[in-house]
Design an enzyme around this catalytic site. Structure first.
Site, PDB file in Angstrom:
ATOM      1  N   HIS A 118       0.798  -1.135   0.200  1.00 55.13           N
ATOM      2  CA  HIS A 118      -0.057   0.007  -0.117  1.00 55.13           C
ATOM      3  C   HIS A 118       0.919   1.193  -0.042  1.00 55.13           C
ATOM      4  O   HIS A 118       0.274   2.192   0.616  1.00 55.13           O
ATOM      5  CB  HIS A 118      -0.969   0.195   1.264  1.00 55.13           C
ATOM      6  CG  HIS A 118      -1.823  -1.272   1.512  1.00 55.13           C
ATOM      7  ND1 HIS A 118      -2.921  -1.431   0.659  1.00 55.13           N
ATOM      8  CD2 HIS A 118      -1.275  -2.328   2.052  1.00 55.13           C
ATOM      9  CE1 HIS A 118      -3.380  -2.590   1.188  1.00 55.13           C
ATOM     10  NE2 HIS A 118      -2.389  -3.310   2.037  1.00 55.13           N
TER      11      HIS A 118
ATOM     12  N   SER B  40      15.103  21.252 -16.475  1.00 57.69           N
ATOM     13  CA  SER B  40      13.821  22.197 -16.729  1.00 57.69           C
ATOM     14  C   SER B  40      14.271  23.358 -17.568  1.00 57.69           C
ATOM     15  O   SER B  40      15.399  23.949 -17.368  1.00 57.69           O
ATOM     16  CB  SER B  40      13.344  22.439 -15.525  1.00 57.69           C
ATOM     17  OG  SER B  40      12.536  23.533 -15.417  1.00 57.69           O
TER      18      SER B  40
ATOM     19  N   LYS C 198      16.211  21.736 -11.232  1.00 53.63           N
ATOM     20  CA  LYS C 198      15.475  20.644 -11.467  1.00 53.63           C
ATOM     21  C   LYS C 198      16.432  19.555 -11.960  1.00 53.63           C
ATOM     22  O   LYS C 198      17.291  19.773 -13.002  1.00 53.63           O
ATOM     23  CB  LYS C 198      14.471  20.756 -12.336  1.00 53.63           C
ATOM     24  CG  LYS C 198      13.125  21.541 -11.463  1.00 53.63           C
ATOM     25  CD  LYS C 198      12.578  20.818 -10.545  1.00 53.63           C
ATOM     26  CE  LYS C 198      11.899  19.686 -10.789  1.00 53.63           C
ATOM     27  NZ  LYS C 198      10.733  19.957 -11.619  1.00 53.63           N
TER      28      LYS C 198
ATOM     29  N   ASN D  85      15.319  15.984 -13.817  1.00 57.06           N
ATOM     30  CA  ASN D  85      13.901  15.055 -13.885  1.00 57.06           C
ATOM     31  C   ASN D  85      14.324  13.672 -14.540  1.00 57.06           C
ATOM     32  O   ASN D  85      14.996  13.767 -15.409  1.00 57.06           O
ATOM     33  CB  ASN D  85      12.926  15.833 -14.604  1.00 57.06           C
ATOM     34  CG  ASN D  85      12.708  17.403 -14.337  1.00 57.06           C
ATOM     35  OD1 ASN D  85      12.624  17.228 -12.959  1.00 57.06           O
ATOM     36  ND2 ASN D  85      12.392  17.971 -15.013  1.00 57.06           N
TER      37      ASN D  85
ATOM     38  N   GLU E  80       9.491   8.425 -16.541  1.00 61.20           N
ATOM     39  CA  GLU E  80       8.084   8.737 -16.672  1.00 61.20           C
ATOM     40  C   GLU E  80       7.538   8.378 -18.024  1.00 61.20           C
ATOM     41  O   GLU E  80       6.424   8.006 -17.965  1.00 61.20           O
ATOM     42  CB  GLU E  80       8.183  10.437 -16.585  1.00 61.20           C
ATOM     43  CG  GLU E  80       8.387  10.792 -15.114  1.00 61.20           C
ATOM     44  CD  GLU E  80       8.507  12.248 -15.024  1.00 61.20           C
ATOM     45  OE1 GLU E  80       7.629  12.847 -14.292  1.00 61.20           O
ATOM     46  OE2 GLU E  80       9.441  12.874 -15.990  1.00 61.20           O
TER      47      GLU E  80
END
Ligand code: ARG
Length: 479
Positions: A172, A293, A299, A301, A306
């Site tokens: 969970h 970014s 940033k 990333n 993704e």
């Protein structure tokens, strides 16, 4: 590429060119018909398979005495030239080339003269395209499986390097019990092992030649389907001509395999995204495998991870799209079947890229053992160990669960730390308190397939053996 732009003026007018099937038609095809039905822009990549299939067909026609030696030599030489022209980018497509099959045959006829007109004897584009796509699928499935094995090797290397590093295992997405990092990485490795198995099983089922089925019913001519199947390296030959030209199970299966593989990569991607956040801090991505970014200078990333997550949607879409196309199609060939190629090519291309990118990302990232241990060393993660300590001393598990649960609640209420409460408890005490020490809990996972050092060492052996046997399987097949 000329097809598709052809005759851009005068919608609805004929192309002024003749297709290979023009005999029955009084006028040439409308520009809108060609624009809508053409598949050349994407089936060009079947050229090598189409030429291989044509060579085998020619040799079969010779065995059936439908071509003499000179005719066969002329066609085979023309096929060699077509192959060179295509490879060198010199092949001149014309507007009436609907697909790679018609383009190749047209050019062969131009080069070989009258003999070229015999190439399509006893053959239809229906058995031809099914043959080509199976040859492609066998090769593509092998390539994808190789990419999966390469990713498994990265996971195995990283698992070996991980040594005794451990992190929280989650259920969970709540911290549950500590697990060795090696165990976690190998969990993904086993999912990928099932992918390899599926891809190779699908490859085996695709390994049946449809060549000789003709348009739908076979032929009156002395063709040699078994001979052409063997010539093309197929393991088997079709049993039913209707099935042979209309069966796209192998495409649907390949798309499922690729979709599920994509789901596995997506799940790895999601963990990379989470683990590389400042909040988790378990993983640092290499600069070469992360992006910046355009606005926020600080940033870094995890775009590969993704996209591995995002593109799973597209892979699933390719599968469901094809299944809907196939559903309700009557036997045998219907033009709907042309819709099999783009999703297959797309899923293969996407997965090949994803495997390379994720392999590179995982090979170059740094695991932060301290951050993982800090998160795993929460005393609450040892709750199950405390309950099992009580069980070993004779307490029924349900009772032990209640005792430890109450200690956890008391600690959470701020009425003492876990360590204090465990030490003070008459059934627990100092020996049980040692279970709260850093890294103690993961050592206690000793059962087969469990997360501790002992079973993980054995798991390494099984995983390595599985990988080695898959590598042999990969090298064996995939003709
Ligand atoms: N381009 C077609 C396809 O991909 C080739 C087969 C066409 N057959 C036909 N009878 N129109 O399916």
């Amino acid at each position: 590429m000329t097809t598709g732009d052809a005759g851009a003026d005068g919608a609805g007018e004929g192309l002024g060119e003749r297709t290979l099937w023009h005999g029955r038609f009084a006028s040439g095809p409308a520009e809108a018909l060609m624009a809508y039905t053409v598949s050349l822009p994407y089936d060009r990549r079947l050229a090598v398979d189409d030429i291989a299939g044509s060579r085998a067909h020619v040799r079969g026609l010779v065995r059936g005495e439908l071509l003499d030696g000179d005719e066969a030599s002329a066609i085979l030489a023309a096929l060699d030239q077509v192959e060179e022209e295509l490879a060198g980018g010199e092949f001149a497509f014309v507007p009436s080339d609907e697909d790679i099959h018609t383009a190749v045959e047209r050019r062969v006829t131009e080069i070989a003269g009258p003999a070229g007109g015999k190439l399509h004897t006893g053959r239809s584009r229906n058995d031809q395209v099914a043959t080509d796509l199976r040859l492609y699928a066998k090769r593509a499935l092998t390539e994808v499986a190789q990419g999966v094995v390469a990713l498994q090797e990265v996971l195995l290397d990283r698992a070996r390097e991980a040594g005794d590093a451990y992190l929280p295992g989650y259920t969970h997405l709540q911290r549950a019990q500590p697990v060795l990092l090696a165990h976690h990485l190998l969990a993904h490795g086993w999912a990928l092992a099932r992918d390899v198995d599926r891809l190779l099983a699908t490859r085996d089922r695709a390994d049946v030649s449809p060549l000789g089925a003709g348009a739908l019913a076979g032929s009156s001519l002395p063709l040699d389907p078994s001979g052409t199947a063997a010539d093309l390296g197929f393991a088997a030959v079709f049993d039913n001509s209707l099935d042979a030209v209309s069966d796209r199970d192998f495409v649907a299966e390949a798309l499922f395999d690729l979709a599920l593989l994509g789901v596995h990569l997506s799940r790895i991607g999601e963990e990379v995204v989470l683990w590389s956040t400042e909040e988790f801090g378990f993983l640092k991505l290499d600069d070469a495998y992360s992006t910046g970014s355009s606005m926020l200078p600080q940033k870094k990333n995890p775009d590969i991870a993704e996209l591995a997550r995002g593109k799973a949607g597209r892979l699933i879409g390719n599968l469901t799209g094809l299944l809907v196309t196939l559903k309700g199609l009557p036997l045998a060939y219907n033009r709907d079947l042309q819709e099999d190629k783009e999703p297959l090519f797309d899923s293969v291309d996407q997965i090949v890229l994803a495997l390379q990118a994720l392999s590179g990302l995982l090979a170059t990232s740094t695991f932060v053992a301290e951050a993982m241990a800090d998160a795993a060393d929460s005393p609450y993660s040892a709750a199950t160990d405390l309950a099992e300590f009580l069980v070993e001393a004779g307490t029924p598990f349900r009772e032990a669960h209640a005792i430890v649960g109450e200690i956890v609640r008391t600690a959470l209420d701020g009425r003492g730390t876990m360590a204090e409460l465990v030490l003070a408890h008459p059934a627990l005490g100092a020996e049980a308190g040692a279970l709260l020490d850093s890294g103690a809990s993961v050592q206690r996972r000793t059962t087969r397939g469990g997360a501790g050092p002992e079973p993980v060492a054995a798991q390494f052996d099984r995983f390595t053996a599985q990988l080695a046997s898959d590598q042999v399987r990969l090298a064996d097949g995939g003709s």
